[in-house]
Structure formats: structure tokens, C-alpha cells
Design a protein around this motif. Structure first.
Motif, PDB file in Angstrom:
ATOM      1  N   THR A 214       4.899   6.748  -2.867  1.00  0.00           N
ATOM      2  CA  THR A 214       5.968   5.896  -2.335  1.00  0.00           C
ATOM      3  C   THR A 214       5.517   4.948  -1.231  1.00  0.00           C
ATOM      4  N   SER A 215       4.402   5.273  -0.567  1.00  0.00           N
ATOM      5  CA  SER A 215       3.909   4.347   0.465  1.00  0.00           C
ATOM      6  C   SER A 215       3.187   3.149  -0.127  1.00  0.00           C
ATOM      7  N   LEU A 216       2.911   3.185  -1.439  1.00  0.00           N
ATOM      8  CA  LEU A 216       2.260   2.084  -2.147  1.00  0.00           C
ATOM      9  C   LEU A 216       1.021   1.576  -1.409  1.00  0.00           C
ATOM     10  N   PRO A 217       0.054   2.443  -1.191  1.00  0.00           N
ATOM     11  CA  PRO A 217      -1.145   2.007  -0.458  1.00  0.00           C
ATOM     12  C   PRO A 217      -2.033   1.079  -1.279  1.00  0.00           C
ATOM     13  N   ASP A 218      -2.905   0.361  -0.596  1.00  0.00           N
ATOM     14  CA  ASP A 218      -3.862  -0.508  -1.287  1.00  0.00           C
ATOM     15  C   ASP A 218      -4.744   0.314  -2.227  1.00  0.00           C
ATOM     16  N   GLY A 219      -5.214  -0.344  -3.289  1.00  0.00           N
ATOM     17  CA  GLY A 219      -6.159   0.278  -4.192  1.00  0.00           C
ATOM     18  C   GLY A 219      -7.585  -0.091  -3.840  1.00  0.00           C
ATOM     19  N   GLU A 220      -8.530   0.557  -4.492  1.00  0.00           N
ATOM     20  CA  GLU A 220      -9.939   0.251  -4.282  1.00  0.00           C
ATOM     21  C   GLU A 220     -10.208  -1.202  -4.682  1.00  0.00           C
ATOM     22  N   PRO A 221     -10.909  -1.969  -3.821  1.00  0.00           N
ATOM     23  CA  PRO A 221     -11.175  -3.381  -4.152  1.00  0.00           C
ATOM     24  C   PRO A 221     -11.894  -3.519  -5.492  1.00  0.00           C
ATOM     25  N   ILE A 222     -11.459  -4.490  -6.285  1.00  0.00           N
ATOM     26  CA  ILE A 222     -12.109  -4.786  -7.559  1.00  0.00           C
ATOM     27  C   ILE A 222     -13.283  -5.710  -7.289  1.00  0.00           C
ATOM     28  N   PRO A 223     -14.476  -5.420  -7.832  1.00  0.00           N
ATOM     29  CA  PRO A 223     -15.641  -6.288  -7.592  1.00  0.00           C
ATOM     30  C   PRO A 223     -15.329  -7.743  -7.923  1.00  0.00           C
ATOM     31  N   GLY A 224     -15.827  -8.634  -7.087  1.00  0.00           N
ATOM     32  CA  GLY A 224     -15.556 -10.048  -7.273  1.00  0.00           C
ATOM     33  C   GLY A 224     -14.845 -10.610  -6.061  1.00  0.00           C
ATOM     34  N   ASP A 225     -14.377 -11.829  -6.174  1.00  0.00           N
ATOM     35  CA  ASP A 225     -13.754 -12.483  -5.021  1.00  0.00           C
ATOM     36  C   ASP A 225     -12.262 -12.707  -5.204  1.00  0.00           C
ATOM     37  N   SER A 226     -11.637 -11.912  -6.118  1.00  0.00           N
ATOM     38  CA  SER A 226     -10.203 -12.101  -6.352  1.00  0.00           C
ATOM     39  C   SER A 226      -9.361 -11.567  -5.209  1.00  0.00           C
ATOM     40  N   GLY A 227      -9.908 -10.613  -4.449  1.00  0.00           N
ATOM     41  CA  GLY A 227      -9.129  -9.986  -3.383  1.00  0.00           C
ATOM     42  C   GLY A 227      -8.167  -8.928  -3.882  1.00  0.00           C
ATOM     43  N   LEU A 228      -8.185  -8.653  -5.179  1.00  0.00           N
ATOM     44  CA  LEU A 228      -7.260  -7.674  -5.749  1.00  0.00           C
ATOM     45  C   LEU A 228      -7.914  -6.303  -5.827  1.00  0.00           C
ATOM     46  N   GLY A 229      -7.063  -5.282  -5.949  1.00  0.00           N
ATOM     47  CA  GLY A 229      -7.557  -3.913  -5.983  1.00  0.00           C
ATOM     48  C   GLY A 229      -6.981  -3.126  -7.134  1.00  0.00           C
ATOM     49  N   ASP A 230      -7.619  -2.005  -7.438  1.00  0.00           N
ATOM     50  CA  ASP A 230      -7.200  -1.105  -8.505  1.00  0.00           C
ATOM     51  C   ASP A 230      -6.261  -0.050  -7.915  1.00  0.00           C
ATOM     52  N   GLY A 231      -4.988  -0.203  -8.183  1.00  0.00           N
ATOM     53  CA  GLY A 231      -4.007   0.726  -7.621  1.00  0.00           C
ATOM     54  C   GLY A 231      -3.685   1.913  -8.496  1.00  0.00           C
ATOM     55  N   THR A 232      -4.440   2.082  -9.594  1.00  0.00           N
ATOM     56  CA  THR A 232      -4.044   3.095 -10.588  1.00  0.00           C
ATOM     57  C   THR A 232      -3.974   4.506 -10.017  1.00  0.00           C
ATOM     58  N   GLN A 233      -4.829   4.817  -9.036  1.00  0.00           N
ATOM     59  CA  GLN A 233      -4.794   6.171  -8.473  1.00  0.00           C
ATOM     60  C   GLN A 233      -3.451   6.475  -7.814  1.00  0.00           C
ATOM     61  N   HIS A 234      -2.677   5.440  -7.528  1.00  0.00           N
ATOM     62  CA  HIS A 234      -1.405   5.628  -6.835  1.00  0.00           C
ATOM     63  C   HIS A 234      -0.195   5.627  -7.772  1.00  0.00           C
ATOM     64  N   PHE A 235      -0.441   5.404  -9.085  1.00  0.00           N
ATOM     65  CA  PHE A 235       0.712   5.443 -10.002  1.00  0.00           C
ATOM     66  C   PHE A 235       0.403   6.050 -11.369  1.00  0.00           C
ATOM     67  N   LEU A 236      -0.852   6.311 -11.699  1.00  0.00           N
ATOM     68  CA  LEU A 236      -1.138   7.038 -12.939  1.00  0.00           C
ATOM     69  C   LEU A 236      -0.999   8.535 -12.681  1.00  0.00           C
ATOM     70  N   ASN A 237      -0.157   9.207 -13.453  1.00  0.00           N
ATOM     71  CA  ASN A 237       0.084  10.644 -13.263  1.00  0.00           C
ATOM     72  C   ASN A 237       0.484  10.916 -11.811  1.00  0.00           C
ATOM     73  N   GLY A 238       1.487  10.168 -11.355  1.00  0.00           N
ATOM     74  CA  GLY A 238       1.894  10.202  -9.958  1.00  0.00           C
ATOM     75  C   GLY A 238       2.452  11.531  -9.493  1.00  0.00           C
ATOM     76  N   PRO A 239       2.800  11.621  -8.219  1.00  0.00           N
ATOM     77  CA  PRO A 239       3.118  12.913  -7.600  1.00  0.00           C
ATOM     78  C   PRO A 239       4.325  13.635  -8.185  1.00  0.00           C
ATOM     79  N   ARG A 240       5.289  12.916  -8.746  1.00  0.00           N
ATOM     80  CA  ARG A 240       6.504  13.569  -9.253  1.00  0.00           C
ATOM     81  C   ARG A 240       6.638  13.466 -10.770  1.00  0.00           C
ATOM     82  N   ILE A 241       5.564  13.072 -11.468  1.00  0.00           N
ATOM     83  CA  ILE A 241       5.689  12.792 -12.898  1.00  0.00           C
ATOM     84  C   ILE A 241       6.164  14.002 -13.688  1.00  0.00           C
ATOM     85  N   HIS A 242       5.617  15.175 -13.419  1.00  0.00           N
ATOM     86  CA  HIS A 242       6.028  16.357 -14.181  1.00  0.00           C
ATOM     87  C   HIS A 242       7.464  16.761 -13.845  1.00  0.00           C
ATOM     88  N   GLU A 243       7.828  16.597 -12.610  1.00  0.00           N
ATOM     89  CA  GLU A 243       9.224  16.861 -12.213  1.00  0.00           C
ATOM     90  C   GLU A 243      10.176  15.943 -12.972  1.00  0.00           C
TER      91      GLU A 243
END
Length: 568
Positions: A214-243
Motif C-alpha cells: 500500500t505504500s507503493l514504494p519505488d522499484g529497482e531502477p531499470i538499466p538505461g536512462d529512462s528513469g523508470l523502475g521495476d515495481g513488480t516486487q510490490h504488486f506480484l503475489n502481493g501481501p493480501r492476495i491469498h486473503e
């Protein structure tokens, strides 16, 4: 077999409605067209139809952007057409499964229209809204660095309210906030409405993304100069998915789940995750779609193709077979609406090998432990499309990637080659019914060009040829219905280190099956190096199924792209 296990002996057929059959000449497939082709599917022998989305939609992502969950897009027909399709399918002993897309809606859905109308609207919290954050240069920008799956930032600024909304996919696909119980109950009510209408279950689109940190933290920076990050660790199989899934089961499926089919699309899922999702005692879903094996021919990313090593494929699929052997259940597929054509990817679409390799792929997949899925045209051996130029692609993922890659300096010809290999558009060319104009798909102008090889590869020709890919698929499906070892047997991988031989056994109640397949253009000895070291006990076995004519010996060398199923 108990009623709850019916899907172990079933085969699912996926229909991409806009490309299956057009009934009214507007160039787009529709529900009446599907009804008209039900006898074809009955002849094939499938047990379940899964429809990609047919709901009201602006079609920004071909229907996966839904504006009304309880109505049908006029492109495809009406609710009355759905009712007739359900009735006609049921009359032929075929169940109907709908696509369920509840990680996100369309930005034209009334829920989102209300949500974006003001910061204090009661539905504001039905989606993920965040204020801009300060940037290093003193300005403001997106709340996190997450990248969208369709390229670019996963946040879109709403000028009217001055806040950003989250969209893991297209900017026209805002993500629902499943932390809000009102959202969950609205979704569950919609699902019950469809089940009450006669639908037999759901394929749940990217269902393992509905729970976010729920805090939606930044993801690991993606190589390159886009400035974007990989946020998948924060929403794939998230904390309440089984609930959430257990709550969904209790609210929607309790008391009728044994007659339904529920399959979750779960990118990034591991074997251990899948055991949790599919353990019947946990009451979540019957099976999941995993993507490990369809990433084995990728390099650093999807658009970096590499040659598939068969040993990697066996290692991957074998691990899933072993991992779900005691608890849970596998879904089995080579292709779908998001993947290139199987015969062009895992087999050989060279004219001299296409038919044999298409049959081989069907044999190998369907003899694994799990529920097989056939994507429309797979049973004909349909191939990838020869796209002449970048302008011939329509899929938003492909179009966005080409634009972004070329803008960043990538060689346009190389990017185009990657699209030809991996684009989702390969799966979306119209179904090839016959050799007449537009392959019998439509009497009008098709929304997407028909593959030029339709005059050679089409259903009419294959129905008339008992040795066709279609009739081989029909026999493979019939084998699952009649041989309990296919639906219920255990699985043991053989010759794991052989680079061209795919071999395994299935055993159940005193019956053992041996499946052998030659993934190459050359003859292959079964008793060669790293191959099978104990063939003596199979010399007198019965040949249940073959794909290139009867062999002189059931344990003799395999011809190019030959597959055999032996029984003892």
C-alpha cells in the motif's frame, strides 16, 4: 472421479472473439459467429470454451479495458446472444468460461468517471490516486518510478484534480484499489450475476496483481536512462492476495465451485506460489497460468529473442510437473492470445515439417499432467504472420515498444524482426476456415489481415483429411477422455539432458504410458547417447498414437518431428 475433478479429463479451447468468426460482415468476429461454429468445436471434442473479453469496451487493449462488466460490446452482440451461446454450448456438453479482468477497468467505466471527478468523490478510493512528488530538479513528477507493462510510466497525471492514477498497463486501464472492501464486493456481485446467468467459471486476468504494497514504494531502477523502475516486487503475489482470493471463493463460488472452472493468470508465479493458489483445501483457484516456459526463448527481455534449448524446456515443465504432483494442478498451454503461434515458436513452420511438428506439440503437451488449453487455430497448425512493415502491427504493446525502442536509438530493422517473432499480433490474425476470400472469416473487410497461407492451412481442408493436424488433435483429446492414465497418472521425465528427445512416462492403476518426441529435423535413435536406456520392456507395447504414420518398430528411431505414445 469425483465431480470436483472433472477438469482433469477436460480440454479447454480459447476463443479470441474478434478473430474467430464474423457473422454480419463488419469484419470483426462476434458471438453469433461463435454459435455458428459450435459444431466444429464439438467435432474437435473440447469440453470448455474460454472467451477473451466481450464486455463493453473502448477497445484500447482489445477488450481488456472494460467499461461495463454486465453488458456486451455491440461489436460482439448482445446479452441475448450470450444467453443463446451458453444454452447452445451446454446442449453440446460444452461449458463456457468468461474472462474476468478486475485488476483494472477502462478509464471510461462509470466507477472511474466518478473517481476522477473530484478528490472527495465517494469512489475516489476505488482506484490508486497519489499526489505528485518533488523531483531532484525542484519540479514534480509521478508518485513512484514504476514502469507500465506497455512501456512508459505506470502513472498518469489527471489535470483536473492534479493527482496521478496508477495504471500497470495502458493509461486507459486504471488499476482498481482492492484494499477498499466496496470494490471487492462490487466485483463479487458482478461475478455472481454472471454465474447466475449460466457461465461455468472464469479465467482471471493478471489476478496476482490485485494486491499491492500500500505504500507503493519505488522499484529497482531499470538499466538505461529512462528513469523508470521495476515495481513488480510490490504488486506480484502481493501481501493480501491469498486473503482476497479466499474471500472471493467464499463470496462467489461456495456451494457451486465443484461444477466450475477457475484459472488465474499469474505472471511471475513460482511453483511454491502455485501450490498455495491451487491447493483445493485453501479454496482459491483450480489452476494458474504460469509463464516460465514461455520466457525461455527470451534474452534480457521479451523483445530480445534467443534460440530455445529443449533441455531448458524439459527442466522447466518437469519442475512444474513434480512441484504440483502431490498438491494442486497444472494448466498446460503452448500459446494463447498473448503469445506467438506454437508451431512457429516451439516447432517448425517450414513447409516440410509444419504438420508433423504441430502434431508433435499437441501430443507432448496434452500427455502431461494438467488441463490442456488449445488456442484457436492451434488445432490447424496456424503459423506466425509475415508482417512486412512496422505499420502492420496493431497491438498496443507492440506499437508502443517499437516507437520507444526506435526513439531510443535501436536499429529499426532489428526491432521489427523482434516484433515478428514475439508480437501478440501473431495470435490475433483471423481464424482460417476455408480457402475463399478472407479465409471464410468474414464477407467484409477483416479488422486484421488474414495470414496469406490460409489457402493451404484451413479448417475445411483439414476436416476432409484424416491425417491432418485437426484430426490428430481430435485423437489426442479423445485419448484424455478415454485413458485414465492421461488425466490421473503420475509423471516421470526421462532423458532430461538430451538436446532433441522429449520423453516421459505416465502411470496409473497398473497402466503405463511412454511418450517420446523428436524435436529436430533429423532421425533420432531412442537408444542413443543420453536417450532411453531401458527400451526392452516397451518392444511389445501398443502404439496408442503417432503423428507421421506407423513406425516399423515402436521402439525404432524417431523420424523428423515424430512423436509416439506407447501403452503397456
Amino acid at each position: 472421479m469425483t465431480e470436483a475433478q472433472w477438469f482433469r479429463e477436460a480440454v479447454v479451447y480459447q476463443i479470441y472473439p474478434r478473430s474467430f468468426q464474423d457473422s454480419n460482415g463488419d469484419g470483426i468476429g462476434d458471438l453469433r459467429g461463435i454459435i455458428d461454429r459450435l459444431d466444429y468445436l464439438k467435432t474437435l471434442g473440447v469440453d470448455v470454451l474460454w472467451l477473451s473479453p466481450i464486455y463493453t469496451s473502448p477497445q484500447d487493449d482489445n477488450g481488456y479495458d472494460i467499461a461495463d462488466y454486465q453488458d456486451i460490446d455491440p461489436t460482439f452482440g448482445t446479452l441475448a446472444d450470450v444467453d443463446e451461446l451458453i444454452a447452445q454450448a451446454h446442449a453440446r456438453g460444452i461449458r463456457l468460461v468468461m474472462d474476468l479482468v478486475v485488476n483494472h477497468t477502462s478509464d471510461e467505466h462509470p466507477w472511474f468517471v466518478e473517481s476522477r471527478s473530484s478528490t472527495d468523490n465517494p469512489k475516489r478510493d476505488w482506484y490508486w490516486w497519489r499526489a505528485p512528488r518533488e523531483t531532484a530538479d525542484g519540479g514534480t513528477g509521478a508518485p513512484t518510478n514504476w514502469e507500465s507493462f506497455f512501456s512508459g510510466p505506470a502513472w498518469e497525471l489527471d489535470e483536473a484534480t492534479g493527482e496521478y492514477y496508477l495504471h500497470l498497463f495502458s493509461r486507459k486501464q486504471p488499476d482498481l484499489n482492492w484494499e477498499n472492501p466496496e470494490v471487492r464486493e462490487a466485483v463479487y456481485a458482478m461475478m455472481r450475476w454472471w454465474l447466475d446467468r449460466g457461465v461455468d467459471g472464469f479465467r482471471m486476468d493478471v489476478i496476482n496483481m490485485i494486491s499491492k504494497v500500500t505504500s507503493l514504494p519505488d522499484g529497482e531502477p531499470i538499466p538505461g536512462d529512462s528513469g523508470l523502475g521495476d515495481g513488480t516486487q510490490h504488486f506480484l503475489n502481493g501481501p493480501r492476495i491469498h486473503e482476497f482470493l479466499q474471500e472471493m471463493h467464499a463470496a462467489v463460488f461456495e456451494g457451486r465451485a465443484e461444477k466450475l472452472l477457475t484459472v488465474g493468470e499469474t505472471p511471475g508465479v513460482t511453483v511454491d506460489d502455485a501450490v498455495l493458489y491451487t491447493d483445493p483445501a485453501r479454496r482459491e483457484v483450480d489452476m494458474v497460468f504460469q509463464f516460465e516456459h514461455v520466457g525461455l526463448d527470451h534474452g534480457d527481455h521479451k523483445w530480445d529473442p534467443r534460440t530455445l534449448d529443449l533441455r531448458d524446456l524439459k527442466k522447466s515443465l518437469g519442475r512444474w510437473q513434480d512441484g504440483l504432483a502431490e498438491t494442486g494442478w497444472n494448466s498446460l498451454y503452448w500459446n494463447n492470445h498473448d503469445q506467438p503461434r506454437a508451431v512457429s515458436r516451439f516447432g517448425s513452420d517450414a513447409p516440410e515439417h509444419r504438420i508433423a511438428s504441430a502434431k508433435l506439440l499437441g501430443t507432448v503437451l496434452h500427455l502431461h499432467r494438467g488441463t490442456p488449453y488449445v488456442y484457436q487455430g492451434e488445432e490447424l497448425g496456424m503459423t506466425n504472420v509475415p508482417f512486412p512493415t512496422a505499420d502492420d502491427f496493431l497491438d498496443i504493446e507492440s506499437v508502443n515498444y517499437y516507437r520507444a525502442a526506435v526513439a531510443s536509438g535501436s536499429d529499426a530493422a532489428s526491432v521489427l524482426d523482434a516484433l515478428r517473432t514475439g508480437s501478440r499480433d501473431n495470435a490475433r490474425s483471423p481464424m482460417q476456415w476455408d480457402s475463399t476470400e478472407h479465409s471464410g472469416f468474414t464477407s467484409g473487410t477483416p479488422w486484421f489481415g488474414v495470414n496469406p497461407n490460409y489457402t493451404e492451412i484451413n479448417a475445411e481442408a483439414e476436416l476432409a483429411d484424416d491425417d491432418s493436424v485437426f484430426h490428430h488433435y481430435r485423437r489426442v483429446i479423445e485419448l484424455r477422455h478415454t485413458e485414465p492414465a492421461v488425466g490421473h497418472g503420475d509423471f516421470r521425465m526421462l532423458a532430461a539432458d538430451h538436446p532433441e528427445l522429449y520423453a516421459f512416462t505416465r502411470a496409473h492403476d497398473g497402466v503405463e504410458l511412454l511418450v517420446v518426441a523428436n524435436f529436430s529435423d533429423s532421425e533420432l535413435a531412442l537408444d542413443g547417447p543420453d536417450a532411453l536406456d531401458d527400451l526392452d520392456g516397451w518392444a511389445d507395447a501398443t502404439l496408442l498414437l503417432g503423428n507421421v504414420g506407423d513406425p516399423t518398430s515402436v521402439t525404432g528411431p524417431l523420424r523428423a518431428w515424430e512423436a509416439r505414445v506407447l501403452r503397456r
